[in-house]
Design an enzyme around this catalytic site. Structure first.
Site, short mmCIF file in Angstrom:
data_model
loop_
_atom_site.label_atom_id
_atom_site.label_comp_id
_atom_site.label_asym_id
_atom_site.label_seq_id
_atom_site.Cartn_x
_atom_site.Cartn_y
_atom_site.Cartn_z
CE1 TYR A 1 -43.33 -6.19 44.08
CE2 TYR A 1 -43.20 -4.79 42.14
CZ TYR A 1 -43.90 -5.27 43.23
OH TYR A 1 -45.18 -4.83 43.45
CG ASP B 1 -46.67 -2.88 50.12
OD1 ASP B 1 -47.39 -3.90 50.07
OD2 ASP B 1 -45.45 -2.90 49.86
#
Length: 382
Positions: free
Chosen positions: A224, A172
């Site tokens: 996650y 990201d």
């Protein structure tokens, strides 16, 4: 944002500057970052802006006019010494200040920051990376740090891992900080390289639709971390430092030599790295229309092997492809969020409506569908 900052924090001076960072869409290569693989994200034309005014003491005051997921306007107060103990949305701003001071050994200065954003939260388009990256580029300039973008990527990951508690890799931050307009960034997490790859979507008459399922996720508390541990277990059993070292032809060699679900995680990571390479090769060759089936193949891998999709996302992918999308897939860390679909520009509105209708008819919340365009990374705006 100049007048707004003065209205919120008082005083007669405007901000020392306004900086922004984009959200991102990951075209292909999911959960490959912490496995040494490849990914191909691009920045989007939705941004988070931070207007910052330095103070002469160690106080930090932050506020936002962005209302989403319970975020409400109001001034949050801290100091440089207590910034590490922040909670909620402000931890991405305060955490950035804390990490910069600790990692670089700089005293820093207190500041006031007003945050405004058009990046939706919890959708899988990196609203958190946009906020922490906008803050980092602002403080880099205001504190005179002279950081390069790759160092900013590392520091942004520390904010996520240590302050927020989300066990994310650097995909990201890399997309948000390194992106260029009309390009994706081919990230090689083993070799540490980042290559700008022209996408050619505009010339080919293509658009990317984001289909927000309205199913929200949280990487700090969701699945996650469990998937990351399973990937680490797969690498340990296979005797490799990361799953990048396993070739596509060797995937089945490990079947039966590790728990079945762990082997499925291995299979997704290895094949998605291969898909990222294939998509990059196609767009470099000026064949972006041919990437659609690879995207849809990637979704099947996330749904069946990595098991990080949800029914509303699966319905969106199926509906988009049925409506004429060239390909579609879950994007981002999964367990909610959004799908993306590659569509002909002339068919964008029809496919968007048809997809939303079909998802709603299947018993899910009606998704929010919007287009995004490959855009520039973090920058100073004023």
């Amino acid at each position: 944002m100049r007048d707004e900052l003065q209205a919120v924090f008082g005083g007669t001076a405007g901000p020392d500057g306004i900086w922004s960072a984009p959200g991102r869409v990951n075209l292909i290569g999911e959960h490959t970052d912490y496995n040494g693989g490849l990914a191909l994200p691009f920045a989007i034309d939705r941004r988070t802006s931070v207007a910052v005014r330095l103070r002469d003491d160690d106080r930090i005051r932050v506020a936002t006019d962005f209302v989403d997921r319970g975020v409400v306007p109001g001034v949050i107060e801290s100091t440089l010494e207590t910034a590490h103990a922040s909670t909620g949305w402000s931890r991405y701003v305060l955490g950035a200040a804390h990490v910069l001071r600790r990692e670089l050994g700089v005293p820093g200065r207190g500041f006031e920051a007003l945050v405004s954003s058009t990046v939706p939260v919890g959708v899988g388009v990196s609203s958190s990376a946009a906020l922490e990256s906008a803050t980092i580029v602002a403080l880099d300039e205001l504190w005179g740090l002279g950081l390069d973008r790759r160092e900013m990527v590392r520091l942004g990951q520390l904010v996520e891992n240590e302050v927020v508690g989300a066990p994310t890799g650097t995909l990201d931050q890399s997309a948000v900080l390194l992106a260029q307009r009309d390009h994706a960034v081919l990230l090689d997490f083993r070799d540490g390289t980042a290559e700008q790859v022209p996408l050619g979507f505009e010339a080919a008459g293509l658009e990317i639709l984001v289909i927000d399922s309205l199913v929200r996720h949280d990487h700090a508390t969701g699945g996650y971390g469990e998937r990351r541990r399973e990937c680490e277990e797969a690498a340990r059993i296979a005797g490799v430092p990361t799953l990048r070292e396993i070739a596509v032809d060797d995937i089945e060699r490990w079947a039966g030599r590790m728990p079945a679900h762990v082997h499925r995680r291995l299979k997704h990571i290895v094949t998605d790295t291969d898909r990222a390479r294939r998509v990059a090769d196609l767009v470099r060759a000026g064949r972006p229309r041919e990437i659609g089936p690879v995207l849809t193949e990637g979704h099947a891998s996330q749904r069946d092997d990595f098991e990080d999709s949800v029914p509303a996302i699966d319905a969106a992918v199926d509906a988009a492809v049925a409506a004429g999308a060239l390909g579609a897939r879950l994007t981002g860390g999964g367990f909610g969020g959004a799908a993306i679909a590659l569509v002909d520009r002339a068919e964008t509105a029809r496919i968007a409506t048809s997809t939303a209708d079909a998802v709603e008819a299947a018993g899910h919340a009606r998704p929010i569908v919007f287009t995004v365009h490959p855009s520039d990374g973090a920058r100073r705006d004023a």
